[in-house]
Scaffold this active site. Structure first.
Site, mmCIF file in Angstrom:
data_model
loop_
_atom_site.group_PDB
_atom_site.id
_atom_site.type_symbol
_atom_site.label_atom_id
_atom_site.label_comp_id
_atom_site.label_asym_id
_atom_site.label_seq_id
_atom_site.Cartn_x
_atom_site.Cartn_y
_atom_site.Cartn_z
ATOM 1 N N ASP A 52 16.543 19.769 44.005
ATOM 2 C CA ASP A 52 17.033 18.952 42.905
ATOM 3 C C ASP A 52 17.199 19.783 41.638
ATOM 4 O OD1 ASP A 52 16.934 16.662 44.489
ATOM 5 O OD2 ASP A 52 14.858 16.231 43.922
ATOM 6 N N TYR A 110 6.491 23.397 50.367
ATOM 7 C CA TYR A 110 6.711 23.218 48.934
ATOM 8 C C TYR A 110 5.382 23.378 48.202
ATOM 9 C CZ TYR A 110 11.512 21.477 49.303
ATOM 10 O OH TYR A 110 12.860 21.371 49.512
#
Length: 263
Positions: A52, A110
């Site tokens: 994003d 992540y």
């Protein structure tokens, strides 16, 4: 023709994510422009996944098919000379033509970073969520354990998700606390790194998980409620979406056989 696999580090602060957008301000756009300037080829790269706007990456793989005969050892320096300073290509290797960075990926990790000290760190502010209030880190760790395994993660997916299935597997999840920058003050709890490794991730999934864990750390909901939130399969049951700047794509793993080029 050659299929080249590369890895790129980037600070995503000023970009609109990885995947190309109409406004042309993405990591993919910058990489493709650099390749065009270097080789004259107007091509499309394939990344291991999207990130994003505002999200960072450390070693994100991407691949592309090229007719260029530039030696492998020259690619990184040549591309970096044509890229902004906040995008750096660190590796290049030749892989089979069948290799695809996203479809061949087996595991992704992540990292989300929370600065839980009283004052923000001006040098790391782009890579951290600053949370000056006291957090119950033990409760957050307990909440994290409820996400391990294979589940329907609809509660932790963006309402705009277009995926036909929200079933994903979380293989590992743990927290590390770095207290090296703490002052002798009870308000300083250190820098909290949360690592989550899975088969794949949905839009905003890690950020919604983190927003939910922060609620747990603030005492707004008990750690055991994370299991009920997961089972609800309802985005409204989970916490808010944590800010993007604390999130980094940390690593992507493949089977060696998938990208080992035959002689």
């Amino acid at each position: 023709m050659r299929n080249l696999l590369m890895k790129v580090n980037y600070d995503g602060t000023t970009y609109d994510g990885f995947q190309t957008q109409p406004q042309g301000n993405t990591i993919q756009d910058r990489l493709e422009e650099a390749i065009l300037h270097l080789t004259g080829e107007d091509l499309k790269i394939h990344a291991s996944g999207r990130t994003d706007a505002g999200v960072h990456a450390y070693g994100q793989p991407f691949n592309f098919i090229t007719s260029s005969q530039i030696p492998l050892e020259r690619w990184c320096l040549a591309l970096n000379a044509r890229l902004p300073q906040d995008i750096v290509v660190t590796e290049a290797r030749e892989v089979p033509l069948s290799f695809h960075s996203r479809r061949s990926a087996k595991r992704k990790t992540y990292r989300y970073t929370i600065n839980a000290n009283q004052f923000p760190d001006p040098f790391q502010r782009r890579w951290q969520l600053h949370h000056p209030g006291i957090l119950d880190v033990s409760a957050m760790q307990q909440g994290l354990t409820h996400l391990l395994g294979t589940h329907d993660f609809t509660s932790f997916a963006s309402r705009h998700s277009t995926k036909t299935s929200h079933v994903r597997t979380i293989y590992e999840a743990h927290m590390e606390v770095d207290t090296s920058m703490c002052r002798p003050n009870p308000r300083d709890q250190g820098v909290i790194h949360v690592f989550i490794t899975g088969s794949g991730f949905l839009q905003h999934m890690v950020r919604i998980i983190m927003g939910t864990l922060i609620n747990v750390g603030q005492g707004k909901c008990p750690a055991d409620k994370v299991a009920h939130i997961l089972a609800a399969c309802d985005r409204g049951a989970a916490g808010p979406t944590a800010v993007a700047n604390g999130l980094t794509l940390w690593s992507v793993e493949y089977e060696e056989a998938d990208y080992k080029k035959a002689d």
